[in-house]
Write an enzyme that holds these catalytic residues in place. Structure first.
Site, PDB file in Angstrom:
ATOM      1  N   ASP A 159       0.839  -1.200   0.000  1.00  0.00           N
ATOM      2  CA  ASP A 159       0.000   0.000   0.000  1.00  0.00           C
ATOM      3  C   ASP A 159       0.877   1.253   0.000  1.00  0.00           C
ATOM      4  OD1 ASP A 159      -2.353  -1.688   0.395  1.00  0.00           O
ATOM      5  OD2 ASP A 159      -1.532  -2.004   2.395  1.00  0.00           O
ATOM      6  N   HIS A 187      -4.725  -3.255   6.547  1.00  0.00           N
ATOM      7  CA  HIS A 187      -4.516  -3.544   5.120  1.00  0.00           C
ATOM      8  C   HIS A 187      -5.856  -3.992   4.540  1.00  0.00           C
ATOM      9  CE1 HIS A 187      -3.028  -5.066   1.347  1.00  0.00           C
ATOM     10  NE2 HIS A 187      -3.541  -6.242   1.617  1.00  0.00           N
TER      11      HIS A 187
HETATM   12  P1  NDP Z   1      -1.423 -15.668  -3.474  1.00  0.00           P
HETATM   13  O1  NDP Z   1      -0.048 -16.169  -3.375  1.00  0.00           O
HETATM   14  O2  NDP Z   1      -1.803 -14.813  -4.634  1.00  0.00           O
HETATM   15  O3  NDP Z   1      -1.824 -14.867  -2.148  1.00  0.00           O
HETATM   16  C1  NDP Z   1      -1.525 -15.362  -0.862  1.00  0.00           C
HETATM   17  C2  NDP Z   1      -2.101 -14.458   0.175  1.00  0.00           C
HETATM   18  O4  NDP Z   1      -1.514 -13.185   0.107  1.00  0.00           O
HETATM   19  C3  NDP Z   1      -3.602 -14.245   0.043  1.00  0.00           C
HETATM   20  O5  NDP Z   1      -4.160 -14.306   1.340  1.00  0.00           O
HETATM   21  C4  NDP Z   1      -3.699 -12.846  -0.489  1.00  0.00           C
HETATM   22  O6  NDP Z   1      -4.850 -12.189  -0.044  1.00  0.00           O
HETATM   23  C5  NDP Z   1      -2.528 -12.238   0.218  1.00  0.00           C
HETATM   24  N1  NDP Z   1      -2.152 -10.915  -0.235  1.00  0.00           N
HETATM   25  C6  NDP Z   1      -1.769  -9.908   0.574  1.00  0.00           C
HETATM   26  N2  NDP Z   1      -1.518  -8.815  -0.099  1.00  0.00           N
HETATM   27  C7  NDP Z   1      -1.760  -9.093  -1.369  1.00  0.00           C
HETATM   28  C8  NDP Z   1      -1.705  -8.329  -2.536  1.00  0.00           C
HETATM   29  N3  NDP Z   1      -1.389  -7.084  -2.525  1.00  0.00           N
HETATM   30  N4  NDP Z   1      -2.000  -8.914  -3.699  1.00  0.00           N
HETATM   31  C9  NDP Z   1      -2.369 -10.192  -3.725  1.00  0.00           C
HETATM   32  N5  NDP Z   1      -2.447 -10.970  -2.633  1.00  0.00           N
HETATM   33  C10 NDP Z   1      -2.162 -10.417  -1.463  1.00  0.00           C
HETATM   34  O7  NDP Z   1      -2.467 -16.863  -3.377  1.00  0.00           O
HETATM   35  P2  NDP Z   1      -2.418 -18.299  -4.007  1.00  0.00           P
HETATM   36  O8  NDP Z   1      -3.792 -18.839  -3.784  1.00  0.00           O
HETATM   37  O9  NDP Z   1      -1.765 -18.331  -5.314  1.00  0.00           O
HETATM   38  O10 NDP Z   1      -1.414 -19.044  -3.046  1.00  0.00           O
HETATM   39  C11 NDP Z   1      -1.699 -19.340  -1.734  1.00  0.00           C
HETATM   40  C12 NDP Z   1      -0.948 -20.584  -1.419  1.00  0.00           C
HETATM   41  O11 NDP Z   1      -1.007 -20.762  -0.032  1.00  0.00           O
HETATM   42  C13 NDP Z   1      -1.526 -21.840  -2.071  1.00  0.00           C
HETATM   43  O12 NDP Z   1      -0.466 -22.523  -2.705  1.00  0.00           O
HETATM   44  C14 NDP Z   1      -2.082 -22.639  -0.880  1.00  0.00           C
HETATM   45  O13 NDP Z   1      -1.900 -24.029  -1.051  1.00  0.00           O
HETATM   46  C15 NDP Z   1      -1.203 -22.124   0.214  1.00  0.00           C
HETATM   47  N6  NDP Z   1      -1.670 -22.248   1.580  1.00  0.00           N
HETATM   48  C16 NDP Z   1      -0.731 -22.661   2.452  1.00  0.00           C
HETATM   49  C17 NDP Z   1      -0.999 -22.782   3.777  1.00  0.00           C
HETATM   50  C18 NDP Z   1       0.075 -23.262   4.644  1.00  0.00           C
HETATM   51  O14 NDP Z   1       1.242 -23.165   4.280  1.00  0.00           O
HETATM   52  N7  NDP Z   1      -0.256 -23.775   5.795  1.00  0.00           N
HETATM   53  C19 NDP Z   1      -2.331 -22.472   4.306  1.00  0.00           C
HETATM   54  C20 NDP Z   1      -3.258 -21.997   3.328  1.00  0.00           C
HETATM   55  C21 NDP Z   1      -2.914 -21.884   2.002  1.00  0.00           C
HETATM   56  P3  NDP Z   1      -6.245 -12.220  -0.854  1.00  0.00           P
HETATM   57  O15 NDP Z   1      -6.810 -13.612  -0.635  1.00  0.00           O
HETATM   58  O16 NDP Z   1      -7.034 -11.142  -0.198  1.00  0.00           O
HETATM   59  O17 NDP Z   1      -5.885 -11.955  -2.284  1.00  0.00           O
END
Ligand code: NDP
Length: 328
Positions: A159, A187
């Site tokens: 941001d 945020h």
């Molecule tokens: P991303 O990598 O695109 O995003 C991950 C997180 O970052 C989301 O919560 C997203 O929020 C957040 N975020 C914060 N700021 C920003 C921003 N400016 N722009 C975009 N995102 C932002 O998500 P993916 O779904 O591609 O990847 C998530 C991964 O996490 C998956 O591979 C999943 O399997 C994994 N995962 C792992 C866990 C663990 O390690 N225990 C638990 C849960 C999931 P928002 O949703 O608001 O976009």
């Protein structure tokens, strides 16, 4: 030679993770002399994808990459971690209420807080990126009683960087000439990007722009809604810029902010600027010797006061919800 540090990344096979890991491994976070061991956490269905990411990391033959760990167990991924970037979280699904989202993420961040508490380095620096980032961080912090609260932070640096680029475009200045930008609060769409303490070429930014209509109807909403605008344009959420901001946050925390400037970080409030103690809220912060401090003594006018109060009220509501859910 410098001994390697351990950097844990959760959600490592996701979009942001894919932009983040390669830059950490090439020295983009801690500089060209600091070897790193990447400790990557994923959920079981994403472990195959993670394997592919690690194959690519291997194929880069990064001189600074001293090792990799892949796990679906936070106790393993956080073992002796010096830095932890908590990127993985549960995205909001169709029809999901805010409290459902907080509950789903509560299950992740309570477990991760405990795992950090029990297995990470006692000096671990934690950055929460996964949304709702401030409250996810609050949950992790409260589930890690042995780790000092000031080692938990959440990301508002994207941001902050977005606000810098909007102001640069408006004034024709370079981002290098902009100092003392501040994001206050959560945020989320209530965040408050503040130009009243910001400087362009050493002069007050708000005075230089001198356009309250632009500030209220253009600048603030553009920064607040930039994430949605990127989804609309790109068909996918911002990932490279989010990863870049996460590196900026960690680098500046570890290596310090320059004299005459500050950064925005969501940190546990000590009551500064009327933000209730313990809330994970974004403030202007300077850093030195691996520690952050909230910039003190800024005058807050009525306009800024109202904006800060609104975003802080949202944080307090989120805190009350996770408290009622027994997550903190
Ligand atoms: P991303 O990598 O695109 O995003 C991950 C997180 O970052 C989301 O919560 C997203 O929020 C957040 N975020 C914060 N700021 C920003 C921003 N400016 N722009 C975009 N995102 C932002 O998500 P993916 O779904 O591609 O990847 C998530 C991964 O996490 C998956 O591979 C999943 O399997 C994994 N995962 C792992 C866990 C663990 O390690 N225990 C638990 C849960 C999931 P928002 O949703 O608001 O976009």
């Amino acid at each position: 030679p410098t001994s390697p540090v351990r950097v844990a990344v959760t959600g490592a096979a996701g979009q942001i993770g894919y932009q983040l890991l390669f830059r950490i491994a090439s020295g983009g976070m801690l500089g060209p002399d600091q070897p790193v061991i990447l400790q990557m956490l994923e959920i079981p269905p994403a472990m195959d994808a993670l394997k592919g990411v690690v194959m690519e990391l291997d194929d880069c033959a990064f001189p600074l990459l001293a090792g990799t760990v892949q796990s679906d167990d936070p106790n393993v991924a956080f073992k002796d971690a010096d830095y932890a970037l908590l990127v993985g979280s549960r995205p909001r699904g169709p029809g999901m209420e805010r409290s459902d989202l907080l509950e789903a993420n509560g299950a992740i961040f309570t477990v991760q807080g405990k795992a950090l508490n029990d297995h990470a380095s006692p000096d671990v620096k934690v950055l929460v990126v996964g949304n709702p980032a401030n409250t996810n961080c609050l949950i992790a912090m409260n589930n890690a009683p042995d780790i000092p609260d000031e080692q938990f932070t959440a990301m508002t640096r994207l941001d902050h960087n977005r606000a810098m680029s909007q102001l640069a475009a408006k004034t024709g200045a370079s981002v290098n000439d902009i100092k003392k930008m501040t994001i206050w609060g959560n945020h989320s769409a209530t965040q408050y990007p503040d130009l009243f303490h910001c400087e362009v070429d050493g002069k007050n930014a708000a005075a230089q722009v001198d356009d309250q209509t632009w500030l209220e109807d253009d600048f603030i909403p553009t920064v607040q809604k930039r994430g949605a605008a990127i989804i609309a344009a790109r068909g996918a959420s911002s990932a490279a810029s989010a990863a870049s901001a996460a590196l900026d946050h960690m680098r500046d925390w570890a290596l310090g902010t320059p004299d005459g400037d500050w950064v925005s970080m969501a940190v546990p409030s000590d009551g500064s600027y009327g933000v209730p103690e313990g809330l994970l809220s974004s403030f202007p912060c300077t850093t030195a010797d691996g520690k952050w401090s909230i910039v003190q003594g800024l005058d807050i006018d009525d306009f800024s006061r109202g904006r800060i109060d609104a975003t802080v009220a949202e944080l307090a509501e989120e805190r009350d919800t996770v408290k009622d859910l027994g997550l903190i």
